[in-house]
Scaffold this motif. Structure first.
Motif, PDB file in Angstrom:
ATOM      1  N   LEU A  53       0.852  -1.189   0.000  1.00  0.00           N
ATOM      2  CA  LEU A  53       0.000   0.000   0.000  1.00  0.00           C
ATOM      3  C   LEU A  53       0.887   1.238   0.000  1.00  0.00           C
ATOM      4  CD1 LEU A  53      -2.794   1.429   0.448  1.00  0.00           C
ATOM      5  CD2 LEU A  53      -2.411   1.132   2.895  1.00  0.00           C
ATOM      6  N   VAL A  54       0.446   2.280  -0.717  1.00  0.00           N
ATOM      7  CA  VAL A  54       1.131   3.572  -0.710  1.00  0.00           C
ATOM      8  C   VAL A  54       0.137   4.620  -0.220  1.00  0.00           C
ATOM      9  CG1 VAL A  54       2.258   5.355  -2.103  1.00  0.00           C
ATOM     10  CG2 VAL A  54       2.676   2.936  -2.610  1.00  0.00           C
ATOM     11  N   ILE A  55       0.572   5.407   0.766  1.00  0.00           N
ATOM     12  CA  ILE A  55      -0.222   6.518   1.279  1.00  0.00           C
ATOM     13  C   ILE A  55       0.596   7.776   1.008  1.00  0.00           C
ATOM     14  CG2 ILE A  55      -1.291   7.556   3.314  1.00  0.00           C
ATOM     15  CD1 ILE A  55      -1.352   4.711   4.548  1.00  0.00           C
ATOM     16  N   ALA A  56       0.015   8.739   0.288  1.00  0.00           N
ATOM     17  CA  ALA A  56       0.812   9.897  -0.130  1.00  0.00           C
ATOM     18  C   ALA A  56       0.025  11.194  -0.023  1.00  0.00           C
ATOM     19  CB  ALA A  56       1.290   9.709  -1.567  1.00  0.00           C
ATOM     20  N   ASP A  57       0.699  12.238   0.437  1.00  0.00           N
ATOM     21  CA  ASP A  57       0.192  13.604   0.369  1.00  0.00           C
ATOM     22  C   ASP A  57       1.015  14.299  -0.704  1.00  0.00           C
ATOM     23  OD1 ASP A  57      -0.604  16.190   0.577  1.00  0.00           O
ATOM     24  OD2 ASP A  57      -0.014  16.459   2.662  1.00  0.00           O
ATOM     25  N   LEU A  58       0.405  14.552  -1.847  1.00  0.00           N
ATOM     26  CA  LEU A  58       1.122  15.147  -2.968  1.00  0.00           C
ATOM     27  C   LEU A  58       0.986  16.665  -3.009  1.00  0.00           C
ATOM     28  CD1 LEU A  58       0.200  12.559  -5.743  1.00  0.00           C
ATOM     29  CD2 LEU A  58       2.194  12.589  -4.252  1.00  0.00           C
ATOM     30  N   LEU A  86      -3.752  11.727   0.377  1.00  0.00           N
ATOM     31  CA  LEU A  86      -4.158  12.618   1.452  1.00  0.00           C
ATOM     32  C   LEU A  86      -4.129  14.046   0.938  1.00  0.00           C
ATOM     33  CD1 LEU A  86      -2.076  11.088   4.381  1.00  0.00           C
ATOM     34  CD2 LEU A  86      -4.466  10.632   3.808  1.00  0.00           C
ATOM     35  N   GLN A  87      -5.089  14.849   1.366  1.00  0.00           N
ATOM     36  CA  GLN A  87      -5.140  16.257   0.981  1.00  0.00           C
ATOM     37  C   GLN A  87      -4.821  17.104   2.198  1.00  0.00           C
ATOM     38  OE1 GLN A  87      -9.066  15.538  -1.591  1.00  0.00           O
ATOM     39  NE2 GLN A  87      -8.625  17.656  -1.209  1.00  0.00           N
ATOM     40  N   SER A  88      -3.786  17.933   2.089  1.00  0.00           N
ATOM     41  CA  SER A  88      -3.409  18.762   3.223  1.00  0.00           C
ATOM     42  C   SER A  88      -3.687  20.236   2.993  1.00  0.00           C
ATOM     43  CB  SER A  88      -1.929  18.580   3.545  1.00  0.00           C
ATOM     44  OG  SER A  88      -1.148  18.974   2.443  1.00  0.00           O
ATOM     45  N   GLY A  89      -3.910  20.631   1.759  1.00  0.00           N
ATOM     46  CA  GLY A  89      -4.055  22.050   1.468  1.00  0.00           C
ATOM     47  C   GLY A  89      -5.414  22.398   0.922  1.00  0.00           C
ATOM     48  N   GLU A  90      -5.518  23.629   0.490  1.00  0.00           N
ATOM     49  CA  GLU A  90      -6.777  24.134  -0.051  1.00  0.00           C
ATOM     50  C   GLU A  90      -7.061  23.565  -1.440  1.00  0.00           C
ATOM     51  OE1 GLU A  90      -8.888  26.027   1.656  1.00  0.00           O
ATOM     52  OE2 GLU A  90      -7.506  25.816   3.331  1.00  0.00           O
ATOM     53  N   ARG A  91      -6.009  23.241  -2.157  1.00  0.00           N
ATOM     54  CA  ARG A  91      -6.178  22.759  -3.523  1.00  0.00           C
ATOM     55  C   ARG A  91      -6.862  21.399  -3.510  1.00  0.00           C
ATOM     56  NH1 ARG A  91      -1.091  22.126  -7.518  1.00  0.00           N
ATOM     57  NH2 ARG A  91      -0.856  24.265  -6.885  1.00  0.00           N
ATOM     58  N   GLU A  92      -7.738  21.203  -4.458  1.00  0.00           N
ATOM     59  CA  GLU A  92      -8.385  19.900  -4.589  1.00  0.00           C
ATOM     60  C   GLU A  92      -7.352  18.851  -4.976  1.00  0.00           C
ATOM     61  OE1 GLU A  92     -11.643  18.883  -4.180  1.00  0.00           O
ATOM     62  OE2 GLU A  92     -11.802  20.821  -3.191  1.00  0.00           O
TER      63      GLU A  92
END
Length: 199
Positions: A53-58, A86-92
């Protein structure tokens, strides 16, 4: 033992997910968690290590003006590996890549831990189905996997040797080979977080 790669520029996210997987008591499996903060190196790591599995915040990589180069190869390297973004910012999230490449889930970093745990378990079930269909030689031999499991339980060379009926120098050699195959720098690698007993 299941291998999970966490890609994020935030150290706390990488260590937090490792703690959720290995120390929360939520999962029945044991995990070898590798954390990276470089997308180009992550692509190579995925191709060689073949995580389950890969979990990534791009998000932070997308903010980089040079981000267009590493993101497409990253998605291609994941191929049949379940990917949780994962989404960390305002950008979709990355809609253009969602259509072109397979993404298991897209979550906010504010997602509750129990929901994240459920999604991780679902992604690993999908991967288990894929693993039964392929016949690729695993990175570690069955004996090395046994040694790694005992090693992660905090056992030293003598205890591992006694448990497996091998010489303690052979246990040391297995551990050296595991470190080399998994690209772990030394015996105090962050992926082996438990203190090692001398016995």
């Amino acid at each position: 033992m299941l291998k999970i790669l966490v890609i994020d520029r935030c150290h706390f996210t990488r260590t937090g997910i490792e703690a959720l997987l290995n120390h929360s008591g939520t999962f029945n499996a044991s995990f070898l968690v590798s954390g990276m903060n470089n997308l180009l190196l992550a692509k190579e790591h995925i191709l060689q290590w073949k995580p389950h599995l890969v979990i990534a915040d791009l998000y932070s990589f997308l903010s980089d003006p040079r981000a267009s180069t590493p993101i497409a190869p990253f998605f291609m390297s994941c191929n049949t590996i379940p990917l949780i973004l994962l989404q960390s910012g305002e950008r979709e999230h990355i809609p253009a890549y969602d259509r072109q490449y397979t993404v298991h889930s897209v979550l906010s970093k504010r997602t509750a831990l129990n929901e994240l745990s459920d999604i991780i378990q679902d992604a690993l079930r999908i991967r288990a189905t894929l693993d039964t269909q392929k016949s690729v030689t695993p990175l570690l031999t069955p004996q090395e996997e046994k040694v790694l499991s005992l090693w992660m339980d905090g056992m030293g060379n003598k205890a591992i040797a006694a448990a497996l009926g091998i010489h303690s120098k052979t246990a040391y050699t297995y551990k050296r080979n595991i470190r080399m195959k998994l690209h772990l720098g030394n015996r105090f690698s962050p992926f082996l977080s438990l203190p090692e007993n001398k016995n």
